[in-house]
Design an enzyme around this catalytic site. Structure first.
Site, short mmCIF file in Angstrom:
data_model
loop_
_atom_site.label_atom_id
_atom_site.label_comp_id
_atom_site.label_asym_id
_atom_site.label_seq_id
_atom_site.Cartn_x
_atom_site.Cartn_y
_atom_site.Cartn_z
N CYS A 43 61.92 9.68 30.95
CA CYS A 43 62.59 9.05 32.05
C CYS A 43 61.82 9.05 33.30
CB CYS A 43 63.82 9.99 32.34
SG CYS A 43 63.35 11.76 32.16
N GLU A 79 71.77 13.11 34.59
CA GLU A 79 70.39 12.96 34.73
C GLU A 79 70.01 11.55 33.94
OE1 GLU A 79 68.08 15.07 35.96
OE2 GLU A 79 69.73 16.62 36.15
N GLU A 92 64.13 -0.56 33.55
CA GLU A 92 63.55 0.43 33.07
C GLU A 92 63.00 0.08 31.44
OE1 GLU A 92 66.08 4.10 31.58
OE2 GLU A 92 64.27 5.31 32.30
N LYS A 144 76.75 16.86 22.19
CA LYS A 144 76.63 15.79 21.24
C LYS A 144 75.29 15.23 21.25
CE LYS A 144 76.83 11.62 20.87
NZ LYS A 144 75.83 10.81 20.38
P1 NAD Z 1 71.92 6.49 26.23
O1 NAD Z 1 72.74 6.54 27.30
O2 NAD Z 1 72.24 5.21 25.40
O3 NAD Z 1 72.61 7.90 25.23
C1 NAD Z 1 72.46 9.11 25.80
C2 NAD Z 1 73.51 9.80 25.02
O4 NAD Z 1 74.97 9.10 25.34
C3 NAD Z 1 73.57 9.94 23.55
O5 NAD Z 1 73.97 10.82 23.03
C4 NAD Z 1 74.61 8.60 23.18
O6 NAD Z 1 75.12 8.83 21.97
C5 NAD Z 1 75.74 8.98 24.23
N1 NAD Z 1 76.60 7.99 24.61
C6 NAD Z 1 76.37 6.38 24.54
N2 NAD Z 1 77.55 5.76 24.77
C7 NAD Z 1 78.47 6.74 25.35
C8 NAD Z 1 79.73 6.62 25.85
N3 NAD Z 1 80.32 5.53 25.94
N4 NAD Z 1 80.32 7.88 26.19
C9 NAD Z 1 79.51 8.97 26.24
N5 NAD Z 1 78.43 9.06 25.59
C10 NAD Z 1 77.83 8.07 25.16
O7 NAD Z 1 70.72 6.63 26.52
P2 NAD Z 1 69.55 6.92 25.42
O8 NAD Z 1 68.94 5.45 24.99
O9 NAD Z 1 69.63 7.89 24.43
O10 NAD Z 1 68.27 7.48 26.23
C11 NAD Z 1 67.31 6.88 26.95
C12 NAD Z 1 67.66 6.91 28.38
O11 NAD Z 1 67.97 8.33 28.92
C13 NAD Z 1 66.99 6.25 29.62
O12 NAD Z 1 67.53 5.58 30.47
C14 NAD Z 1 66.24 7.59 30.07
O13 NAD Z 1 65.58 7.34 31.38
C15 NAD Z 1 67.37 8.63 30.07
N6 NAD Z 1 66.75 10.00 30.20
C16 NAD Z 1 66.90 10.61 31.33
C17 NAD Z 1 66.47 11.95 31.92
C18 NAD Z 1 66.65 12.45 33.14
O14 NAD Z 1 66.40 13.79 32.98
N7 NAD Z 1 66.89 11.99 34.05
C19 NAD Z 1 65.65 12.42 30.44
C20 NAD Z 1 65.58 11.80 29.38
C21 NAD Z 1 66.11 10.39 29.22
#
Ligand code: NAD
Length: 500
Positions: free
Chosen positions: A302, A268, A399, A192
């Site tokens: 991240c 992650e 963040e 997804k």
């Molecule tokens: P997000 O958590 O909003 O979304 C991530 C994914 O989760 C998307 O595909 C989204 O559609 C899905 N999602 C959203 N709500 C959901 C739910 N209720 N149930 C299941 N899936 C759901 O994050 P984002 O804004 O896309 O990305 C930014 C975040 O990701 C930042 O906090 C960043 O630090 C983190 N990040 C972490 C790493 C790592 O390796 N630790 C790497 C990249 C990004």
């Protein structure tokens, strides 16, 4: 030095050709069952570039059914690791042949630098595939010399059907962090992608089929988090969910896993990583590193070094040089090969970053440089540095996920360690020093999953990466990631014909 905040003109934009916008289920591109689609926008302009199928629970059900069938009855988990590896190698070769097209998609979806996509993200994808392809025929259990009159061994078996939920900041890298080790392990899967950046994932699905990955092994369901994402997290027939995204959503994913079938979870999550610069550092090198650590990919990383701690002996000099250097960090169209920073991914992220800059000012931090949006269209933000920042300010604790650096002063090594650890996150940390004792002591004292000494973003496929604390658990990259997608089964047998 006049370029900061100006969108530059005068470069070539490649032809943009979007080929795949439907869901990829059981080896075929299909519309969502509901017939719905959603807009995907180019952050350079804010304009719609395509409409993409909006999958939801019903489509996830279909994709899981296909993945389940491919796992329970299909060839993928049953073929030799060598055969899987050969097909993955072919997949990697195909990616190399489509580098330009793929890099274009990540640029128009996520605002990523086109040059970096071609140099790093897309070649990194084929490298990840080849790394795990090479491991696919080296998956071993152990022989156990048990006590009593028994002998045993462990079998490493694929964990089953995996749901990968990924974010938008590195659409390609995140896809292959998850998909490559899972494929090597013999799993089948549903990906997804983030709703902001669905395009390259669909292209990868097409290339996977071209490479010979059997139908049902790799399915891609584009759609929104609360519908498609949550259907993955709570599905009764998914054996593992591998999530990268925010800490807030990570918690929801874990909850959904617990409330459904107790599927295995790896997370992650977010970060607020410290970069600690000691008095003995070369100041110019440290300024460059600090800038690179927070402004790269417009701060949407991240592991971004968002909290910069500088020892008091060089602090004033560092501040002066950091302000100068930020002026040379150019912002503009990510297709322009001469700029450093493209637009934030979307309007919401753009507004979030500007809101945090306002919060920083209201909390009493001093704006050293930047602080505004720039360009007359799209979602561009100036590289921004705050000084006079206090440990409990929201810009230090939360963040931001944007090009905003908080600069702070410290006196002693103890104080640096305490400040660096004063966060709910634990993803990464950087240290700049020439002193071996300082390096060793600080590396061992910081609670974070990766410590970069005299470098930053020094990623290597063979080096496991993942967080401590509320940055999550479970590793991407390295052989640790392969292990995430394997079950260990113990087989035990009597040595003699004993009476069992
Ligand atoms: P997000 O958590 O909003 O979304 C991530 C994914 O989760 C998307 O595909 C989204 O559609 C899905 N999602 C959203 N709500 C959901 C739910 N209720 N149930 C299941 N899936 C759901 O994050 P984002 O804004 O896309 O990305 C930014 C975040 O990701 C930042 O906090 C960043 O630090 C983190 N990040 C972490 C790493 C790592 O390796 N630790 C790497 C990249 C990004």
């Amino acid at each position: 030095s006049e370029t900061n905040g100006k969108v530059q003109e005068g470069f070539e934009i490649p032809e943009i050709n979007i080929k795949f916008t439907q869901l990829f289920i059981d080896g075929h591109f299909v519309d969502a069952l509901s017939g719905k689609t959603f807009e995907t926008r180019d952050p350079r302009t804010g304009e719609v570039v395509a409409r993409v199928a909006e999958g939801d629970k019903a489509d996830v059900d279909l994709a899981v059914k296909a993945a389940r069938k491919a796992f329970d009855h299909g060839p993928w988990p049953r073929m030799s690791g060598y055969q899987r590896g050969r097909i993955m190698m072919k997949f990697a070769d195909l990616i190399d042949q489509h580098t330009e097209d793929l890099a274009i998609l990540d640029t128009i979806n996520a605002g990523k630098l086109f040059k970096m996509g071609k140099l790093i993200d897309i070649p990194g994808a084929s490298q990840l595939l080849r790394y795990y392809a090479g491991a696919a025929d080296k998956i071993h259990g152990e022989t156990l010399k048990l006590s009593r009159e028994l002998q045993g061994y462990t079998l490493k078996e694929p964990i089953g059907v995996v749901g990968h939920i990924i974010p938008w900041n590195y659409p390609t890298t995140m896809f292959f962090f998850k998909v490559s080790p899972a494929l090597a392990a013999g799993c089948t899967m549903v990906v997804k992608p983030a709703e902001q950046s669905p395009l390259s994932a669909l292209y990868y699905a097409y290339l996977a089929k071209e490479a010979g990955i059997p139908d049902g092994v790799l399915n891609v369901v584009t759609g929104f988090g609360p519908t498609a994402g949550s259907a993955v997290a709570s599905h009764m027939d998914i054996d593992k969910v591998s999530f990268t995204g925010s800490t807030e959503v990570g918690r929801l994913v874990m909850e959904a896993a617990a409330k459904s079938n107790l599927k295995s979870v790896s997370l992650e999550l977010g970060g607020k990583s410290p970069l600690i610069i000691f008095d003995d550092a070369d100041v110019d090198m440290a300024v460059n590193l600090a800038q690179f650590a927070i402004f790269t990919n417009k701060g949407e990383i991240c592991v971004a070094g968002s909290r910069v701690y500088v020892q008091e002996g060089i602090y004033d000099q560092f501040v002066r040089k950091a302000a100068e250097a930020a002026k040379n960090w150019t912002v503009g169209d990510p297709f322009n090969p001469n700029i450093h920073q493209g637009p934030q991914v979307d309007k919401a992220q753009f507004e979030k970053v500007l809101k945090y800059i306002e919060i920083g000012k209201q909390e009493g931090a001093t704006l050293l440089t930047g602080g505004k949006a720039c360009g007359d269209k799209g979602y561009y933000v100036e590289p921004t540095i705050f000084t006079d920042v206090k440990d409990d300010m929201r810009i230090v604790q939360e963040e931001i996920f944007g090009p905003v650096m908080s600069l702070m002063k410290f006196k002693t090594i103890e104080e640096a360690i305490e400040k660096a650890n004063n966060t709910k996150y634990g993803l990464a940390a950087g240290i700049v020093t020439k002193d071996l004792n300082t390096m060793n002591r600080v590396s061992r004292s910081i609670r974070a999953g990766v410590i970069w000494v005299n470098c930053y973003f020094a990623f290597d496929i063979d080096c496991p990466f993942g967080g401590f604390k509320m940055s999550g658990f479970g590793k991407d990259m390295g052989l640790d990631a392969l292990d995430k997608y394997l079950h260990s089964k113990s087989v035990v047998t009597p040595i003699y014909n004993s009476p069992w």
